[in-house]
Design an enzyme around this catalytic site. Structure first.
Site, PDB file in Angstrom:
ATOM      1  N   LYS A 199      -6.729  42.916  24.981  1.00  0.00           N
ATOM      2  CA  LYS A 199      -5.417  41.891  24.923  1.00  0.00           C
ATOM      3  C   LYS A 199      -4.522  42.239  23.925  1.00  0.00           C
ATOM      4  O   LYS A 199      -5.028  42.331  22.834  1.00  0.00           O
ATOM      5  CB  LYS A 199      -5.899  40.582  25.289  1.00  0.00           C
ATOM      6  CG  LYS A 199      -4.330  39.663  25.300  1.00  0.00           C
ATOM      7  CD  LYS A 199      -4.683  37.998  25.398  1.00  0.00           C
ATOM      8  CE  LYS A 199      -5.217  37.532  24.183  1.00  0.00           C
ATOM      9  NZ  LYS A 199      -5.268  36.092  24.483  1.00  0.00           N
ATOM     10  N   GLU A 254       8.081   6.332  12.848  1.00  0.00           N
ATOM     11  CA  GLU A 254       6.896   6.671  12.091  1.00  0.00           C
ATOM     12  C   GLU A 254       5.651   6.051  12.625  1.00  0.00           C
ATOM     13  O   GLU A 254       5.840   4.942  13.155  1.00  0.00           O
ATOM     14  CB  GLU A 254       7.059   6.118  10.415  1.00  0.00           C
ATOM     15  CG  GLU A 254       8.140   6.929   9.727  1.00  0.00           C
ATOM     16  CD  GLU A 254       8.361   6.447   8.439  1.00  0.00           C
ATOM     17  OE1 GLU A 254       7.693   5.513   7.762  1.00  0.00           O
ATOM     18  OE2 GLU A 254       9.278   6.843   7.458  1.00  0.00           O
ATOM     19  N   GLN A 281      -3.077  29.985  13.700  1.00  0.00           N
ATOM     20  CA  GLN A 281      -2.280  30.534  12.631  1.00  0.00           C
ATOM     21  C   GLN A 281      -2.995  30.753  11.358  1.00  0.00           C
ATOM     22  O   GLN A 281      -3.118  30.028  10.655  1.00  0.00           O
ATOM     23  CB  GLN A 281      -1.199  29.883  12.455  1.00  0.00           C
ATOM     24  CG  GLN A 281      -0.065  30.405  11.385  1.00  0.00           C
ATOM     25  CD  GLN A 281       0.520  31.768  11.911  1.00  0.00           C
ATOM     26  OE1 GLN A 281       0.627  32.222  13.016  1.00  0.00           O
ATOM     27  NE2 GLN A 281       0.963  32.679  10.910  1.00  0.00           N
ATOM     28  N   ASP A 292     -10.284  38.655  26.700  1.00  0.00           N
ATOM     29  CA  ASP A 292      -9.979  39.681  25.501  1.00  0.00           C
ATOM     30  C   ASP A 292     -11.270  39.805  24.640  1.00  0.00           C
ATOM     31  O   ASP A 292     -12.263  39.139  24.796  1.00  0.00           O
ATOM     32  CB  ASP A 292      -8.759  38.982  24.782  1.00  0.00           C
ATOM     33  CG  ASP A 292      -9.058  37.452  24.009  1.00  0.00           C
ATOM     34  OD1 ASP A 292     -10.219  37.321  23.930  1.00  0.00           O
ATOM     35  OD2 ASP A 292      -7.896  36.775  23.860  1.00  0.00           O
ATOM     36  N   ASP A 348      11.679   3.286  13.272  1.00  0.00           N
ATOM     37  CA  ASP A 348      12.166   4.472  12.948  1.00  0.00           C
ATOM     38  C   ASP A 348      11.098   5.875  13.198  1.00  0.00           C
ATOM     39  O   ASP A 348      11.246   6.958  12.898  1.00  0.00           O
ATOM     40  CB  ASP A 348      12.386   4.656  11.661  1.00  0.00           C
ATOM     41  CG  ASP A 348      10.913   4.423  10.512  1.00  0.00           C
ATOM     42  OD1 ASP A 348      10.094   4.156  11.172  1.00  0.00           O
ATOM     43  OD2 ASP A 348      11.167   4.315   9.363  1.00  0.00           O
ATOM     44  N   ASP A 358     -12.821  31.619  28.484  1.00  0.00           N
ATOM     45  CA  ASP A 358     -12.141  31.655  27.145  1.00  0.00           C
ATOM     46  C   ASP A 358     -12.076  30.518  26.383  1.00  0.00           C
ATOM     47  O   ASP A 358     -12.409  29.369  26.942  1.00  0.00           O
ATOM     48  CB  ASP A 358     -10.510  32.018  27.421  1.00  0.00           C
ATOM     49  CG  ASP A 358      -9.925  32.691  26.404  1.00  0.00           C
ATOM     50  OD1 ASP A 358     -10.543  32.919  25.214  1.00  0.00           O
ATOM     51  OD2 ASP A 358      -8.854  33.322  26.414  1.00  0.00           O
ATOM     52  N   HIS A 366     -10.777  27.989  16.632  1.00  0.00           N
ATOM     53  CA  HIS A 366     -10.365  29.227  16.592  1.00  0.00           C
ATOM     54  C   HIS A 366     -10.789  30.074  15.377  1.00  0.00           C
ATOM     55  O   HIS A 366      -9.785  29.916  14.292  1.00  0.00           O
ATOM     56  CB  HIS A 366      -8.567  29.476  16.998  1.00  0.00           C
ATOM     57  CG  HIS A 366      -8.312  30.845  17.468  1.00  0.00           C
ATOM     58  ND1 HIS A 366      -7.923  31.697  16.729  1.00  0.00           N
ATOM     59  CD2 HIS A 366      -8.489  31.230  18.553  1.00  0.00           C
ATOM     60  CE1 HIS A 366      -7.632  32.870  17.169  1.00  0.00           C
ATOM     61  NE2 HIS A 366      -8.051  32.592  18.536  1.00  0.00           N
TER      62      HIS A 366
END
Ligand code: R5P
Length: 301
Positions: free
Chosen positions: A196, A39, A97, A173, A37, A222, A130
């Site tokens: 940026k 998993e 994020q 940036d 399945d 970067d 990050h």
């Protein structure tokens, strides 16, 4: 032979093997399969009880399934009584994020941090995570955490393989200032950064004052190349400013979707990344930098 053992997850067996060699330790690939399945199924390849156990896995590609694989394995190592669980996560996904940029958004890195916390790993080593807005990663992950830089390894590669004497280092940036500075200092060159503005996940606008670039070679550095949008826009600007040869380097070459082709079509002098994430430009090994950190942790015990 060291008393530590090094286990490799499915994205980073090459790094685990490199670390085992540097540490003179036993290396084992973790058994990872899929149930019908879909998993994930994980099984430890050896006895970990009472051993210093280093588990290595980048959370890219496939960040969701890679995260589950890492959590299952780390928990398995912990439950089977390892002396210490040392998680090496060369690329920590979800770290971009790190803020609620728009109302209602999940701050993903806090959730990922809580998951690591729930396992109580003893030590985390990651590379150029990050961390622009996370001021206390130790608190986020509930473990001692060391965020090392891969830019020193990139710099060694540049020194050995590129005629860099006429070059300026450019961070595409403002956040890349920290990496541009490390590379520039390592090579005895000057550096500058561009500005940026992110328009969407794949679109950016880049601008900057570029006096002094005319006739110079440029080595961009970067942390991440993802869609390649940043490098494409920065390259246009540098060419308008009269740059001669242009190189792009990064620690984490995610190169999602068409990024690699987009970058190749730019006609840069060279594209260079480390092997934290395997890609067609992963020329630089990250294991020596991680091994240095690991030796300190293992010897301190
Ligand atoms: C952004 O904060 C990072 O430092 C990189 O500049 C970014 O992830 C590059 O993304 P892309 O290649 O999609 O422009």
């Amino acid at each position: 032979m060291s008393e530590a053992i090094v286990l490799g997850g499915s994205n980073s067996r090459h790094i685990a093997l490199g670390l085992a060699k540097e540490l003179n330790a036993e290396y084992y690939p973790v058994e990872v399969k899929r149930f019908p399945d879909n998993e994930a199924y994980v099984r430890l390849p050896t006895e970990v009880k009472g051993k210093e156990t280093v588990y290595v896995n980048s959370l890219q590609p496939n960040p969701d399934s890679s995260l589950i694989e890492a959590l299952l394995t780390l928990d398995d190592i912990k439950k089977h009584g390892a002396k210490r669980v040392i998680a090496v996560v060369p690329y920590m996904s979800y770290a971009r994020q790190d803020e609620e940029f728009n109302p209602g958004e999940a701050v993903s890195i806090f959730t990922v941090g809580s998951l690591f916390q729930s396992i109580s790993v003893d030590y985390i080593i990651t590379v150029d995570m990050h961390l622009h807005r996370i001021t206390d990663p130790h608190r986020t992950f509930g473990a001692a955490i060391k965020n090392i830089t891969g830019v020193k390894e990139l710099t060694k590669y540049v020194r050995r393989n590129i005629d860099y004497k006429n070059a300026v280092i450019v961070g595409p940036d403002e956040e890349a200032e920290q990496w541009a500075r490390v590379m520039a200092e390592g090579l005895g060159l000057s550096y500058t950064t561009l500005k940026k503005k992110r328009i969407s996940g794949s679109e950016v606008a880049v601008k900057g004052e570029l006096e002094g670039i005319n006739g110079k070679d440029v080595i961009m550095v970067d942390d991440i190349i993802s869609t390649g949008g940043t490098i494409v826009e920065a390259t246009k600007l540098l060419r308008e400013a009269g740059a001669n040869k242009i190189y792009a380097t990064c620690v984490h070459p995610l190169l999602v979707g068409e990024a690699y082709f987009k970058l190749v079509e730019l006609g840069l002098e060279a594209l260079i990344g480390t092997d934290t994430v395997l890609s067609p430009i992963s020329y630089v090994q990250i294991s020596p930098a991680i091994a240095e950190e690991l030796k300190g942790i293992l010897n301190a015990n």
